[in-house]
Write a protein that holds these residues in place. Structure first.
Motif, PDB file in Angstrom:
ATOM      1  N   ASP A 129       0.846  -1.209   0.000  1.00  0.00           N
ATOM      2  CA  ASP A 129       0.000   0.000   0.000  1.00  0.00           C
ATOM      3  C   ASP A 129       0.876   1.251   0.000  1.00  0.00           C
ATOM      4  OD1 ASP A 129      -2.304  -1.580   0.331  1.00  0.00           O
ATOM      5  OD2 ASP A 129      -2.027  -1.615   2.512  1.00  0.00           O
ATOM      6  N   LEU A 130       2.022   1.137   0.663  1.00  0.00           N
ATOM      7  CA  LEU A 130       2.846   2.329   0.862  1.00  0.00           C
ATOM      8  C   LEU A 130       3.863   2.550  -0.240  1.00  0.00           C
ATOM      9  CD1 LEU A 130       3.351   2.237   4.705  1.00  0.00           C
ATOM     10  CD2 LEU A 130       1.895   3.729   3.354  1.00  0.00           C
ATOM     11  N   GLU A 131       4.164   1.490  -0.997  1.00  0.00           N
ATOM     12  CA  GLU A 131       5.188   1.650  -2.031  1.00  0.00           C
ATOM     13  C   GLU A 131       4.894   2.787  -3.015  1.00  0.00           C
ATOM     14  OE1 GLU A 131       6.170  -2.310  -3.228  1.00  0.00           O
ATOM     15  OE2 GLU A 131       7.892  -2.292  -1.853  1.00  0.00           O
ATOM     16  N   PRO A 132       3.634   2.923  -3.502  1.00  0.00           N
ATOM     17  CA  PRO A 132       3.359   4.046  -4.412  1.00  0.00           C
ATOM     18  C   PRO A 132       3.603   5.405  -3.760  1.00  0.00           C
ATOM     19  CG  PRO A 132       1.480   2.527  -4.336  1.00  0.00           C
ATOM     20  CD  PRO A 132       2.456   2.054  -3.314  1.00  0.00           C
ATOM     21  N   ILE A 133       3.277   5.512  -2.461  1.00  0.00           N
ATOM     22  CA  ILE A 133       3.508   6.783  -1.741  1.00  0.00           C
ATOM     23  C   ILE A 133       5.015   7.039  -1.648  1.00  0.00           C
ATOM     24  CG2 ILE A 133       3.260   7.943   0.507  1.00  0.00           C
ATOM     25  CD1 ILE A 133       0.516   7.513  -0.165  1.00  0.00           C
ATOM     26  N   PHE A 134       5.764   6.001  -1.279  1.00  0.00           N
ATOM     27  CA  PHE A 134       7.211   6.169  -1.134  1.00  0.00           C
ATOM     28  C   PHE A 134       7.856   6.499  -2.493  1.00  0.00           C
ATOM     29  CE2 PHE A 134       7.744   3.364   2.958  1.00  0.00           C
ATOM     30  CZ  PHE A 134       6.979   4.278   3.644  1.00  0.00           C
ATOM     31  N   LYS A 135       7.389   5.838  -3.555  1.00  0.00           N
ATOM     32  CA  LYS A 135       7.965   6.101  -4.895  1.00  0.00           C
ATOM     33  C   LYS A 135       7.693   7.548  -5.298  1.00  0.00           C
ATOM     34  CE  LYS A 135       8.980   1.703  -6.656  1.00  0.00           C
ATOM     35  NZ  LYS A 135       8.203   0.513  -6.305  1.00  0.00           N
ATOM     36  N   SER A 136       6.460   8.031  -5.071  1.00  0.00           N
ATOM     37  CA  SER A 136       6.150   9.432  -5.396  1.00  0.00           C
ATOM     38  C   SER A 136       6.982  10.374  -4.536  1.00  0.00           C
ATOM     39  CB  SER A 136       4.689   9.782  -5.121  1.00  0.00           C
ATOM     40  OG  SER A 136       3.838   8.999  -5.842  1.00  0.00           O
ATOM     41  N   ALA A 137       7.082  10.053  -3.246  1.00  0.00           N
ATOM     42  CA  ALA A 137       7.823  10.933  -2.336  1.00  0.00           C
ATOM     43  C   ALA A 137       9.288  11.050  -2.771  1.00  0.00           C
ATOM     44  CB  ALA A 137       7.729  10.412  -0.906  1.00  0.00           C
ATOM     45  N   LEU A 138       9.836   9.943  -3.315  1.00  0.00           N
ATOM     46  CA  LEU A 138      11.231   9.974  -3.796  1.00  0.00           C
ATOM     47  C   LEU A 138      11.410  10.937  -4.968  1.00  0.00           C
ATOM     48  CD1 LEU A 138      12.305   6.196  -3.735  1.00  0.00           C
ATOM     49  CD2 LEU A 138      13.316   8.063  -2.394  1.00  0.00           C
ATOM     50  N   GLN A 139      10.329  11.118  -5.766  1.00  0.00           N
ATOM     51  CA  GLN A 139      10.407  11.977  -6.957  1.00  0.00           C
ATOM     52  C   GLN A 139      10.272  13.465  -6.628  1.00  0.00           C
ATOM     53  OE1 GLN A 139      10.879  10.461  -9.935  1.00  0.00           O
ATOM     54  NE2 GLN A 139      10.763   8.524  -8.807  1.00  0.00           N
ATOM     55  N   VAL A 140       9.769  13.772  -5.429  1.00  0.00           N
ATOM     56  CA  VAL A 140       9.440  15.174  -5.121  1.00  0.00           C
ATOM     57  C   VAL A 140      10.702  16.032  -5.037  1.00  0.00           C
ATOM     58  CG1 VAL A 140       8.572  16.702  -3.295  1.00  0.00           C
ATOM     59  CG2 VAL A 140       7.278  14.656  -3.922  1.00  0.00           C
ATOM     60  N   ASP A 141      10.698  17.129  -5.788  1.00  0.00           N
ATOM     61  CA  ASP A 141      11.754  18.132  -5.665  1.00  0.00           C
ATOM     62  C   ASP A 141      11.117  19.346  -4.989  1.00  0.00           C
ATOM     63  OD1 ASP A 141      13.593  20.146  -5.929  1.00  0.00           O
ATOM     64  OD2 ASP A 141      14.074  19.717  -8.038  1.00  0.00           O
ATOM     65  N   LEU A 142      11.520  19.581  -3.753  1.00  0.00           N
ATOM     66  CA  LEU A 142      10.840  20.634  -2.976  1.00  0.00           C
ATOM     67  C   LEU A 142      11.036  22.022  -3.587  1.00  0.00           C
ATOM     68  CD1 LEU A 142      11.426  19.413   0.700  1.00  0.00           C
ATOM     69  CD2 LEU A 142       9.371  19.216  -0.706  1.00  0.00           C
ATOM     70  N   LYS A 143      12.094  22.170  -4.396  1.00  0.00           N
ATOM     71  CA  LYS A 143      12.347  23.490  -5.010  1.00  0.00           C
ATOM     72  C   LYS A 143      11.486  23.708  -6.251  1.00  0.00           C
ATOM     73  CE  LYS A 143      16.248  25.238  -2.884  1.00  0.00           C
ATOM     74  NZ  LYS A 143      17.088  24.172  -2.318  1.00  0.00           N
ATOM     75  N   LYS A 144      10.826  22.616  -6.720  1.00  0.00           N
ATOM     76  CA  LYS A 144      10.004  22.754  -7.934  1.00  0.00           C
ATOM     77  C   LYS A 144       8.561  22.348  -7.654  1.00  0.00           C
ATOM     78  CE  LYS A 144      13.753  21.991 -11.145  1.00  0.00           C
ATOM     79  NZ  LYS A 144      14.541  20.887 -11.682  1.00  0.00           N
ATOM     80  N   PRO A 145       7.784  23.253  -7.062  1.00  0.00           N
ATOM     81  CA  PRO A 145       6.400  22.917  -6.734  1.00  0.00           C
ATOM     82  C   PRO A 145       5.607  22.552  -7.972  1.00  0.00           C
ATOM     83  CG  PRO A 145       7.031  25.033  -5.788  1.00  0.00           C
ATOM     84  CD  PRO A 145       8.141  24.624  -6.691  1.00  0.00           C
ATOM     85  N   MET A 146       4.657  21.635  -7.787  1.00  0.00           N
ATOM     86  CA  MET A 146       3.846  21.219  -8.917  1.00  0.00           C
ATOM     87  C   MET A 146       2.742  22.239  -9.165  1.00  0.00           C
ATOM     88  SD  MET A 146       2.073  17.556  -9.402  1.00  0.00           S
ATOM     89  CE  MET A 146       0.423  18.066  -9.027  1.00  0.00           C
ATOM     90  N   GLY A 147       2.072  22.614  -8.092  1.00  0.00           N
ATOM     91  CA  GLY A 147       1.171  23.764  -8.133  1.00  0.00           C
ATOM     92  C   GLY A 147      -0.057  23.659  -9.006  1.00  0.00           C
ATOM     93  N   ASP A 148      -0.508  22.445  -9.380  1.00  0.00           N
ATOM     94  CA  ASP A 148      -1.661  22.350 -10.274  1.00  0.00           C
ATOM     95  C   ASP A 148      -3.007  22.366  -9.559  1.00  0.00           C
ATOM     96  OD1 ASP A 148      -0.157  22.350 -12.454  1.00  0.00           O
ATOM     97  OD2 ASP A 148      -0.260  20.179 -12.864  1.00  0.00           O
ATOM     98  N   LEU A 149      -2.998  22.019  -8.278  1.00  0.00           N
ATOM     99  CA  LEU A 149      -4.282  21.936  -7.570  1.00  0.00           C
ATOM    100  C   LEU A 149      -4.819  23.325  -7.245  1.00  0.00           C
ATOM    101  CD1 LEU A 149      -3.904  19.057  -4.957  1.00  0.00           C
ATOM    102  CD2 LEU A 149      -5.656  19.265  -6.721  1.00  0.00           C
ATOM    103  N   ARG A 150      -6.148  23.451  -7.302  1.00  0.00           N
ATOM    104  CA  ARG A 150      -6.788  24.694  -6.862  1.00  0.00           C
ATOM    105  C   ARG A 150      -7.772  24.325  -5.777  1.00  0.00           C
ATOM    106  NH1 ARG A 150      -3.170  26.436  -8.437  1.00  0.00           N
ATOM    107  NH2 ARG A 150      -2.651  27.615 -10.304  1.00  0.00           N
ATOM    108  N   GLY A 151      -7.744  25.030  -4.678  1.00  0.00           N
ATOM    109  CA  GLY A 151      -8.650  24.721  -3.569  1.00  0.00           C
ATOM    110  C   GLY A 151      -7.939  24.964  -2.254  1.00  0.00           C
ATOM    111  N   VAL A 152      -8.590  24.596  -1.177  1.00  0.00           N
ATOM    112  CA  VAL A 152      -8.078  24.957   0.146  1.00  0.00           C
ATOM    113  C   VAL A 152      -7.826  23.711   1.003  1.00  0.00           C
ATOM    114  CG1 VAL A 152      -8.679  26.131   2.313  1.00  0.00           C
ATOM    115  CG2 VAL A 152      -9.246  27.206   0.134  1.00  0.00           C
ATOM    116  N   ALA A 153      -6.708  23.733   1.706  1.00  0.00           N
ATOM    117  CA  ALA A 153      -6.463  22.757   2.783  1.00  0.00           C
ATOM    118  C   ALA A 153      -6.773  23.471   4.091  1.00  0.00           C
ATOM    119  CB  ALA A 153      -5.017  22.292   2.765  1.00  0.00           C
TER     120      ALA A 153
END
Ligand code: NCD
Length: 297
Positions: free
Chosen positions: A18-42
């Motif tokens: 269950d966690l492997e997809p999360i870990f694989k995505s987390a490995l790809q994240v570059d904190l200096k390059k935000p993806m920024g596609d979502l619109r809405g509020v947390a």
């Protein structure tokens, strides 16, 4: 995909696959390059103090393009007798995409979340669970060793009162690790081995997880004397040398220097405390993306 559209309140039942997809995505994240596609509020509601968890959810939200609305809980109607569930129902009516909630216990997020339209992520609940901390700890270990299976993990300190320990004991065992503890209190309920001597525990461990003494959760009967604690359990320069060369040391923060660990020991090359903090943002980005159904690549 076990996370899409769902609340994340516990690590119970989570498996490595269950966690492997999360870990694989987390490995790809570059904190200096935000993806920024979502619109809405947390929407963030933290009724207990937080530095790392709260900020990393804010960083993660911004990285994904979400705006953050953080309730100023000390100036909120929680002080006028409004319950946490009513507070969250009202915020939910404003239609955030996701809620992130930390609270000290009493009401249960597992009972509140089904009343809300948007998913809830726990940022720590009483002394029960801190599921995203366990996720980032597991990710930190996974990055280091490539797998959690078979690793020997010792949790040192105030295990009894720690939601971080509780979530980690559950998750790391589900992922195949051997978990043990060294602590002034007995925690029979978890059925894991207790080391009497910290020295033996450190020689045994691939990963040593050190905890803060959670004074705020102690009753008069469970107070731990600091001088006795430091004598028996403090990780100091001599003790950290007992860890194997390739072992690592984790601490969820906040660190009380010279209590559970000395500044000298914190300077050791095996310490991963700030890596955990960075990994926390990456894992929370990956988790929020899964929950909100967005692809990171
Ligand atoms: C922990 C918490 O709040 O449970 N910190 C954290 O979230 N990183 C541990 C603690 O307060 O000692």
């Amino acid at each position: 995909m076990p996370f899409k559209g769902k609340s994340f309140l516990t690590v119970k039942g989570l498996k490595t696959q269950d966690l492997e997809p999360i870990f694989k995505s987390a490995l790809q994240v570059d904190l200096k390059k935000p993806m920024g596609d979502l619109r809405g509020v947390a929407s963030l509601v933290f009724t207990e103090s937080s530095t790392r968890t709260c900020s990393s959810f804010e960083f993660a939200s911004h990285w994904l393009g979400l705006s953050v609305v953080k309730l100023n809980t000390s100036a909120s109607s929680l002080n006028k007798g409004e319950t946490l569930s009513d507070t969250l129902l009202n915020l939910d009516a404003m239609e955030p995409l996701v809620h992130v909630v930390r609270h000290g216990g009493g009401e249960r997020l597992s009972e509140i979340a089904p009343l809300l339209k948007s998913p809830v992520i726990s940022g720590g609940e009483g002394s029960e669970e801190h599921p995203t901390q366990a996720l980032l700890d597991a990710f930190t270990i996974y990055k280091e060793f490539g797998s959690i299976e078979g690793l020997r993990i010792i949790i040192v300190g105030d295990v009894f009162h720690s939601r971080v320990a509780r979530s980690n004991i559950i998750l790391l065992q589900q992922m195949g690790a051997q978990v043990a503890y060294a602590s002034p209190q007995n925690i029979d309920t978890h059925g894991i081995e207790r080391f009497e001597k910290i020295e033996d525990a450190l020689r045994w461990a691939d990963v040593c997880m050190v905890l803060r003494i959670q004074h705020e959760r102690h009753s008069k009967n469970t107070t731990i004397g600091i001088s006795e604690y430091t004598k028996q359990y403090q990780i100091n320069f001599e003790r950290i040398q007992l860890l194997e060369k390739n072992s690592i040391l984790l601490h969820p923060g906040p660190v009380n220097r010279e209590v559970e660990i000395t500044s000298e020991a914190l300077g050791d090359g095996r310490v991963r405390v700030l890596d955990q903090v960075k990994n926390g943002v990456c894992v929370r980005i990956a988790l929020m993306a899964e929950i909100l159904g967005v692809k990171l690549q």
